[in-house]
Design a protein around this motif. Structure first.
Motif, short mmCIF file in Angstrom:
data_model
loop_
_atom_site.label_atom_id
_atom_site.label_comp_id
_atom_site.label_asym_id
_atom_site.label_seq_id
_atom_site.Cartn_x
_atom_site.Cartn_y
_atom_site.Cartn_z
N PRO A 17 0.82 -1.21 0.00
CA PRO A 17 0.00 0.00 0.00
C PRO A 17 0.85 1.26 0.00
CG PRO A 17 0.07 -0.97 2.19
CD PRO A 17 0.75 -1.95 1.27
N ALA A 18 0.25 2.35 -0.40
CA ALA A 18 0.94 3.64 -0.39
C ALA A 18 1.26 4.06 1.04
CB ALA A 18 0.07 4.70 -1.06
N THR A 19 2.38 4.77 1.19
CA THR A 19 2.76 5.37 2.47
C THR A 19 3.17 6.80 2.20
OG1 THR A 19 5.13 4.86 2.35
CG2 THR A 19 3.67 3.11 3.18
N ALA A 20 3.65 7.47 3.25
CA ALA A 20 4.10 8.85 3.10
C ALA A 20 5.29 8.96 2.16
CB ALA A 20 4.44 9.44 4.46
N SER A 21 6.06 7.87 2.01
CA SER A 21 7.27 7.94 1.19
C SER A 21 7.10 7.38 -0.22
CB SER A 21 8.42 7.18 1.89
OG SER A 21 8.14 5.80 1.96
N HIS A 22 5.98 6.69 -0.49
CA HIS A 22 5.80 6.13 -1.83
C HIS A 22 4.33 5.84 -2.08
CE1 HIS A 22 5.03 2.06 -0.27
NE2 HIS A 22 6.04 2.25 0.57
N GLY A 23 3.98 5.73 -3.37
CA GLY A 23 2.64 5.33 -3.76
C GLY A 23 2.49 3.82 -3.71
N PRO A 24 1.35 3.30 -4.17
CA PRO A 24 1.17 1.84 -4.22
C PRO A 24 2.25 1.20 -5.08
CG PRO A 24 -0.89 3.01 -4.66
CD PRO A 24 0.18 4.03 -4.70
N LEU A 25 2.74 0.05 -4.64
CA LEU A 25 3.82 -0.62 -5.34
C LEU A 25 3.49 -2.08 -5.56
CD1 LEU A 25 6.88 0.75 -3.31
CD2 LEU A 25 6.17 1.47 -5.60
N ARG A 26 3.92 -2.59 -6.69
CA ARG A 26 3.84 -4.02 -6.97
C ARG A 26 5.28 -4.53 -7.05
NH1 ARG A 26 2.11 -7.71 -11.73
NH2 ARG A 26 0.77 -9.22 -10.67
N ILE A 27 5.62 -5.43 -6.14
CA ILE A 27 7.00 -5.89 -6.01
C ILE A 27 7.13 -7.31 -6.54
CG2 ILE A 27 8.89 -6.37 -4.40
CD1 ILE A 27 8.24 -3.41 -4.68
N GLU A 28 8.07 -7.48 -7.47
CA GLU A 28 8.41 -8.80 -7.99
C GLU A 28 9.32 -9.51 -6.99
OE1 GLU A 28 10.80 -10.71 -11.83
OE2 GLU A 28 11.28 -8.70 -11.09
N TYR A 29 8.97 -10.75 -6.63
CA TYR A 29 9.82 -11.50 -5.71
C TYR A 29 9.84 -12.98 -6.09
CZ TYR A 29 5.73 -13.41 -3.24
OH TYR A 29 4.58 -14.08 -2.92
N ARG A 30 10.79 -13.68 -5.52
CA ARG A 30 10.91 -15.11 -5.77
C ARG A 30 11.59 -15.77 -4.58
NH1 ARG A 30 14.21 -16.08 -10.84
NH2 ARG A 30 12.52 -14.85 -11.70
N TRP A 31 11.12 -16.95 -4.22
CA TRP A 31 11.78 -17.76 -3.21
C TRP A 31 12.75 -18.72 -3.90
CZ3 TRP A 31 11.63 -16.72 1.77
CH2 TRP A 31 10.54 -16.02 2.30
N VAL A 32 13.91 -18.92 -3.30
CA VAL A 32 14.85 -19.94 -3.78
C VAL A 32 15.12 -20.92 -2.63
CG1 VAL A 32 15.90 -18.40 -5.47
CG2 VAL A 32 16.92 -18.59 -3.20
N ASN A 33 15.44 -22.15 -3.02
CA ASN A 33 15.63 -23.22 -2.02
C ASN A 33 14.41 -23.31 -1.11
OD1 ASN A 33 17.23 -25.34 -1.16
ND2 ASN A 33 18.24 -24.14 0.44
N GLU A 34 13.24 -23.19 -1.71
CA GLU A 34 12.01 -23.05 -0.94
C GLU A 34 11.66 -24.30 -0.15
OE1 GLU A 34 7.53 -21.19 -1.68
OE2 GLU A 34 8.80 -21.75 -3.37
N THR A 35 12.18 -25.44 -0.53
CA THR A 35 11.86 -26.67 0.19
C THR A 35 12.42 -26.67 1.61
OG1 THR A 35 13.79 -27.76 -0.79
CG2 THR A 35 11.68 -28.03 -1.92
N ALA A 36 13.41 -25.80 1.87
CA ALA A 36 13.96 -25.68 3.23
C ALA A 36 13.05 -24.77 4.05
CB ALA A 36 15.39 -25.14 3.18
N ALA A 37 11.82 -25.25 4.27
CA ALA A 37 10.76 -24.38 4.79
C ALA A 37 11.03 -23.85 6.19
CB ALA A 37 9.42 -25.14 4.78
N THR A 38 11.78 -24.59 7.01
CA THR A 38 12.03 -24.14 8.38
C THR A 38 13.41 -23.51 8.55
OG1 THR A 38 12.89 -26.31 9.03
CG2 THR A 38 10.51 -25.93 9.28
N ALA A 39 14.14 -23.38 7.45
CA ALA A 39 15.50 -22.84 7.52
C ALA A 39 15.46 -21.32 7.67
CB ALA A 39 16.27 -23.21 6.25
N PRO A 40 16.54 -20.72 8.18
CA PRO A 40 16.62 -19.26 8.22
C PRO A 40 16.53 -18.66 6.82
CG PRO A 40 18.36 -20.25 9.54
CD PRO A 40 17.73 -21.36 8.77
N ILE A 41 16.09 -17.42 6.75
CA ILE A 41 15.91 -16.73 5.47
C ILE A 41 17.11 -15.83 5.18
CG2 ILE A 41 14.51 -15.01 4.25
CD1 ILE A 41 12.12 -16.02 5.90
N ALA A 42 17.57 -15.85 3.95
CA ALA A 42 18.55 -14.88 3.45
C ALA A 42 17.84 -13.98 2.45
CB ALA A 42 19.72 -15.58 2.79
N VAL A 43 17.84 -12.68 2.71
CA VAL A 43 17.20 -11.71 1.81
C VAL A 43 18.29 -11.10 0.94
CG1 VAL A 43 15.86 -9.59 1.62
CG2 VAL A 43 15.39 -11.20 3.49
#
Length: 288
Positions: A17-43
């Motif tokens: 959603p829009a905030t004071a710093s930006h309008g509405p945004l659509r962000i492209e994302y992807r998970w990798v190594n997704e089968t490691a469902a309980t593993a820590p996340i690296a962004v």
């Protein structure tokens, strides 16, 4: 409109959603190594002209090495995320806004809770490395640690000179067509990055003061042959964050994940598995 040269590589999209710093945004994302469902996340936080597609398979390779899941996304203006409107100029503090507003909003939208965030690592390259540092400074209780690869903490002449040369290449060679493979609106991506870095007001930009508040483990990596920054960048990090670990790679330019992936992966894996035992400054040679 999506650039037809960009194949649909299983990306997903999140609406912020829009905030004071930006309008509405659509962000492209992807998970990798997704089968490691309980593993820590690296962004993964990409460079100034980067996107999900430009990372290629490096996040997957590194996550498999680390036993982590990876969250890779294209920042606004890049990849298939909401383009920058062509009459909009990014502000001098655009990287601060990315760390303060965009990344936390995306984590919220993807239901990444506080417990997961305390185990999360942010891994950023170039501008993304700066955003990783800012996120670590702003969110000390929501992070396991950070890796900053060829980050910028202040503006050097070499950076401005190289970025000015890149503009000339973009406007006179096939660089625009090459970058167009990775961005829905390549001019939006290029000039958003190029215009702010060449803005005279940006010459005084610095996040050196913010480094002092970083508490979690921090690894900073730089190549000796980087034409976008000198070792003064990560040396400054070492001065301001005494517990930070520094790795300086031989035969490596501005993109260690492309120039020296084996040496970079080894440095990151060694650090994350035992950050307290890593040496303060490690020269590492990339394979010839």
């Amino acid at each position: 409109m999506q650039n037809p040269a960009i194949p649909p590589l299983a990306s997903e999209f999140s609406d912020l959603p829009a905030t004071a710093s930006h309008g509405p945004l659509r962000i492209e994302y992807r998970w990798v190594n997704e089968t490691a469902a309980t593993a820590p996340i690296a962004v993964f936080l990409h460079e100034g002209l980067g996107s999900i597609a430009m990372w290629r398979d490096w996040p997957q390779t590194l996550c498999e090495r680390l036993g982590m899941r990876g969250l890779v996304y294209s920042r606004p203006g890049y990849g298939l995320s909401t383009p920058r409107e062509h009459d909009v100029k990014w502000p001098v503090d655009f990287m601060t806004a990315q760390a303060r507003d965009i990344l936390p909003a995306l984590l919220d939208a993807l239901d990444i809770g506080m417990q997961e965030r305390t185990r999360m690592w942010v891994i950023g390259h170039s501008d993304g490395g700066s955003i990783a540092l800012l996120y670590a400074a702003q969110h000390p209780d929501e992070l396991a640690g950070a890796v900053a690869i060829a980050p910028h903490v202040f503006v050097e002449d070499i950076s401005v000179e190289s970025i000015a040369q890149t503009k000339q290449l973009y406007e006179t060679t096939d660089l625009r067509n090459k970058l167009g493979r990775y961005h829905a609106d390549v001019d939006s991506a290029f000039y958003g990055w190029n215009d702010i870095w060449l803005n005279p007001a940006f010459r005084t930009w610095s996040i050196v003061g913010e480094l002092d508040t970083i508490q979690q483990p921090l690894l900073a990596v730089q190549g000796h042959d980087d034409n976008y920054g000198t070792m003064a960048q990560i040396d400054t990090i070492g001065e301001r964050v005494p517990h930070a670990q520094l790795v300086k790679l031989d035969a490596c330019g501005h993109s260690p994940h492309r120039d020296a992936p084996d040496a970079l992966n080894e440095a990151i894996a060694t650090f994350i598995k035992s950050p307290s035992k890593a040496p303060t400054s490690t020269p590492a040679r990339s394979p010839k």
